[in-house]
Structure formats: C-alpha cells, structure tokens
Design a protein around this motif. Structure first.
Motif, PDB file in Angstrom:
ATOM      1  N   LYS A   7      28.248  49.712 -91.453  1.00 43.76           N
ATOM      2  CA  LYS A   7      27.088  48.834 -91.621  1.00 43.76           C
ATOM      3  C   LYS A   7      26.496  48.893 -93.031  1.00 43.76           C
ATOM      4  O   LYS A   7      25.714  48.028 -93.401  1.00 43.76           O
ATOM      5  CB  LYS A   7      25.981  49.205 -90.626  1.00 43.76           C
ATOM      6  N   ILE A   8      26.891  49.882 -93.817  1.00 43.09           N
ATOM      7  CA  ILE A   8      26.345  50.050 -95.166  1.00 43.09           C
ATOM      8  C   ILE A   8      26.830  48.912 -96.067  1.00 43.09           C
ATOM      9  O   ILE A   8      28.014  48.597 -96.105  1.00 43.09           O
ATOM     10  CB  ILE A   8      26.760  51.415 -95.766  1.00 43.09           C
ATOM     11  N   GLY A   9      25.910  48.293 -96.781  1.00 39.03           N
ATOM     12  CA  GLY A   9      26.246  47.230 -97.721  1.00 39.03           C
ATOM     13  C   GLY A   9      26.344  45.854 -97.093  1.00 39.03           C
ATOM     14  O   GLY A   9      26.587  44.873 -97.792  1.00 39.03           O
ATOM     15  N   LYS A  10      26.132  45.741 -95.796  1.00 32.97           N
ATOM     16  CA  LYS A  10      26.177  44.443 -95.109  1.00 32.97           C
ATOM     17  C   LYS A  10      24.810  43.776 -95.195  1.00 32.97           C
ATOM     18  O   LYS A  10      23.782  44.435 -95.146  1.00 32.97           O
ATOM     19  CB  LYS A  10      26.546  44.614 -93.629  1.00 32.97           C
ATOM     20  N   ILE A  11      24.823  42.463 -95.322  1.00 31.79           N
ATOM     21  CA  ILE A  11      23.588  41.694 -95.342  1.00 31.79           C
ATOM     22  C   ILE A  11      23.489  40.959 -94.013  1.00 31.79           C
ATOM     23  O   ILE A  11      24.399  40.219 -93.640  1.00 31.79           O
ATOM     24  CB  ILE A  11      23.559  40.706 -96.525  1.00 31.79           C
ATOM     25  N   ASN A  12      22.402  41.176 -93.307  1.00 31.94           N
ATOM     26  CA  ASN A  12      22.169  40.538 -92.018  1.00 31.94           C
ATOM     27  C   ASN A  12      20.919  39.670 -92.098  1.00 31.94           C
ATOM     28  O   ASN A  12      20.047  39.914 -92.934  1.00 31.94           O
ATOM     29  CB  ASN A  12      21.993  41.602 -90.935  1.00 31.94           C
ATOM     30  N   PRO A  13      20.802  38.680 -91.223  1.00 31.98           N
ATOM     31  CA  PRO A  13      19.640  37.789 -91.264  1.00 31.98           C
ATOM     32  C   PRO A  13      18.373  38.403 -90.668  1.00 31.98           C
ATOM     33  O   PRO A  13      17.375  37.728 -90.522  1.00 31.98           O
ATOM     34  CB  PRO A  13      20.101  36.593 -90.418  1.00 31.98           C
ATOM     35  N   TYR A  14      18.418  39.680 -90.337  1.00 32.52           N
ATOM     36  CA  TYR A  14      17.263  40.328 -89.731  1.00 32.52           C
ATOM     37  C   TYR A  14      17.154  41.760 -90.251  1.00 32.52           C
ATOM     38  O   TYR A  14      18.092  42.317 -90.784  1.00 32.52           O
ATOM     39  CB  TYR A  14      17.388  40.352 -88.209  1.00 32.52           C
ATOM     40  N   THR A  15      16.001  42.357 -90.071  1.00 27.43           N
ATOM     41  CA  THR A  15      15.756  43.753 -90.441  1.00 27.43           C
ATOM     42  C   THR A  15      15.402  44.515 -89.183  1.00 27.43           C
ATOM     43  O   THR A  15      14.494  44.120 -88.450  1.00 27.43           O
ATOM     44  CB  THR A  15      14.595  43.847 -91.443  1.00 27.43           C
ATOM     45  N   PHE A  16      16.125  45.601 -88.925  1.00 20.31           N
ATOM     46  CA  PHE A  16      15.861  46.420 -87.751  1.00 20.31           C
ATOM     47  C   PHE A  16      14.743  47.412 -88.027  1.00 20.31           C
ATOM     48  O   PHE A  16      13.837  47.577 -87.237  1.00 20.31           O
ATOM     49  CB  PHE A  16      17.130  47.155 -87.319  1.00 20.31           C
TER      50      PHE A  16
END
Length: 47
Positions: A7-16
């Motif tokens: 998951k490191i370095g991935k850009i997602n449309p949300y913040t957990f």
C-alpha cells in the motif's frame, strides 16, 4: 493500524487516517526502512 507494504506509495481517492491518528502500526517485513524511521520519529510503534 495494520498496513502491508504493497500500500506504500499508492494514491487513493480517500484517506483512512492521518499519521497523527496512529499509535501502533503493524506491517510486514517489506515495509520501507525510511517509512519506518518516519513513523518512529512521530512516536509510533512499528511492529
């Protein structure tokens, strides 16, 4: 929080969670050393 290294370095449309929200991070053996050091400077236990 549990987080695997893929998951490191991935850009997602949300913040957990923000880094300030984490007390303990449980991860795998491939977690980048520089990320581990960053978390530890924020007083986050990395396991």
């Amino acid at each position: 929080m549990m987080l695997d290294s893929s998951k490191i370095g991935k850009i997602n449309p949300y913040t957990f969670a923000r880094i300030e929200d984490i007390d303990v991070l449980i991860t795998d053996d491939h977690f980048p050393k520089d990320c581990k050091e960053l978390f530890e400077t924020k007083n986050i236990v990395v396991m």
